[in-house]
Design a protein around this motif. Sequence first.
Motif: not given
Length: 793
Positions: A411-416, A460-466, A430-436
């Motif tokens: 699920l990609e949460w895009v803010t325009i 579902f969890t957010f895909m985070q950076n390193e 902003k673009r945030r991605v959840l994965q399940g």
Amino acid sequence: MTCSVLFADTCPWLMTGAPLCDRFRGRARYSTRPAARVPEHRQFAGPPARARPTLAGRGLSAARPSRPAPPALGPSSGAPEARERRGERKGKSDLVRSRLAPGSPPAAAPPVRAAGGGAAGKTRHAPPAPPLLRAGSAGNRSPGSATTAPGAPRSHGCLRARTTTPTTYSGGRAPAHPLPLVLRGRCRAFPEGPWSCRRFPKFSRSCGMAGAAHCSLQAKRLLLDPKFEGYKLSLEPLACYQLGLDAAVAEVQLRDDQYTLDHMRAFGMYNYLHLDSWYQDNVYYVDQFGRIMNLSVTLDTALQKPREVFRLPTDLTACDNRLCASMHFSSSTWVTLSDGTGRLYLIKSGKRGSSASEKWEIVFNEELGSPFIVAHSVSFVKSDAHSLAVLLLRVEKDELDTKGSGFHVTLEWVTIAEKKEGDQRYEIVKRRVLQGKSVPHYAAIEPSGDGLMIVSHKPFTFMQNESDKLEENDDAKVSNEKKDPLYYWQQTEDDVTVTVHLPQDITKDDIKIHFSPDNICVMLKDQPPLMEGKLYSSVDHESCTWIIREDKSLEISLIKKNEGSRWPELIIGDTRGEFVMDSSQCSEISESLMHLTSEVMNPNPEKENPPCNAQELEECDAFLEDGASLCRFDGDTLKVTHIINLGSNQYLFSVVVNPREMPCFCLRHDVDALLWQPHSDQPENMWEHIATFNALGYVQASKQDKKFMACAPDYSYAALCECLRRVFIYRQPTPLATVLYNRKEGRQVGQVAKQLVATLEANDPILGFQATSERLFVLTTKTLFLIKVNSGN
């Protein structure tokens, strides 16, 4: 199993009834969910039986004689009063100390006598009491299904835990119930007890949900009808209109590589008909030429052909791996649109539904990667700038998944947001991605754009950076190191005993304990507080004492101010302790349940309290996804703030009641279907029960060919359709204009709930299904049907 026709012979137009079970006669209603096996080390002590019944009554055990408050003791453990007090409490603390001393066997429960049939007169020993019930763990009992006594409301108002008084069932048949575990957490529907069920602790910890608030859904009793008897098939005609389409609907068949259940749910069962909730009776669809077609209904007898309002710039036939085109109406003047090839369009439409003012204009379009469908979108103003938040759904190949389906859901949460400078008016900020691992049943963004709610079978969890992953791993390591409980506690009707293991070098002078009516603070030397916080309930702080036992453990005695009440937790929000249930409490529970157990399936059907019958199961009530959860994600922290474990409360459908609010979702509760309205701006009442569709949960379970479900925004009816031709409509109960009596029982029937069936004159599969307060819209490949359900006011 045998089903009954209810009141089919009481009126000429009532030909037959819906296939409802005898439980709808008002004598007994119960859940038919299969009994799930509870692990042996999690079971209460009790005689073995084929099915575990529910806890009897609202309390956990019979009343116990309260003991007088002990005299106040000083910090010294050598005083005579302290030794006398230790002797009195020795038996009750053995179980706790056995946990502190590894290798000690747990206390065994006393023998109990089995009841019923061939077990009469036979004495057997109950299984040993569980050494510990871990706070936050759970059994396999589905919290949404339970037995209800005749004449009483079927629901106590909580979908998380349910215990009711045993009752007599019609026909000598009783439901099968596994024994629910009593765990930490408060049930809002039981202010004085017993407990609510906090399930899936591993689910919470593994998904970064340890800090989430575990909530419950509180049903409104006034919206439940315990005397509902069933739907009566009505032969009244339904006005049905049909419009031939100039071009077929742009249906996209699943490819050979889209073979999983997630692909079928996301794309194979996609609803190609889109209802504009901002304007009444306004629907849209996309045809095979890429045209957005609109039908706006004002008068049924003067229907116009669907008209074109927009044409996609992309040639849909040129893309081989495309998905179905999708759209969502963000506001009364904004639309988000996907062509199925991976491109997102932001469109300013003007006032829709009117050919004069409706003009769709592209203000933003951008390629966002692999193909997706638009799941939800909202329009809002933040920091004096107009913004839109869009939720995009994908099912992607997962190379690392070698044991599962080989796919994951994102699920990609895009803010325009609107740009203040530059040629381009809008840009992605902003673009945030959840994965399940499963397609969500429900996913919606809050109207303010600050949060996201998801109902899904798997988390579902957010895909985070390193950097965030490293911090998360560090937190996980720390949490794994602290597996052992910090303290153990147990309780009676009038007091609470807390046991803490002390280091070897600690003396009584190093211990500082402060008691207050609502708080406790325990400190060792100059270290940070070992225990500190607000107690679950008030205590008599002047009578609270503490001693140091011979095994170097600190024992704290708290005297309850409100005797008889049960505490679901010791310190509010503190999960570092474990509750221990002693053998006497287990024995009391076992004795209270003995009349519900038997070695014979149903030895005496006419007895007052028949045993549970594991044969009372129906296949239509069984569904695999009994572990669904509702999670609320914060848009800033990207963490779960609220979580509801839905258990066996099956998700049915979603509907937009108020377009300015989040979509409502409908859950099965027992045999009914309850409609819930999320309120993101009301933390204390975030999910409100707004409507009930009686017995719809049971009825829909028997429709094995159903494809879509919907309900009217004014809750006047619910409807479902099969894959081909047939549409079922279930009206709410309405008063009768004439006097009607039940021939069998001789009582007057005041209101009747009608079931109507419509058969479409088409052999094409149903691709879209939408409901308004007056009409049903059904879309097939080449035809759009309108079914007049209610007359306008």
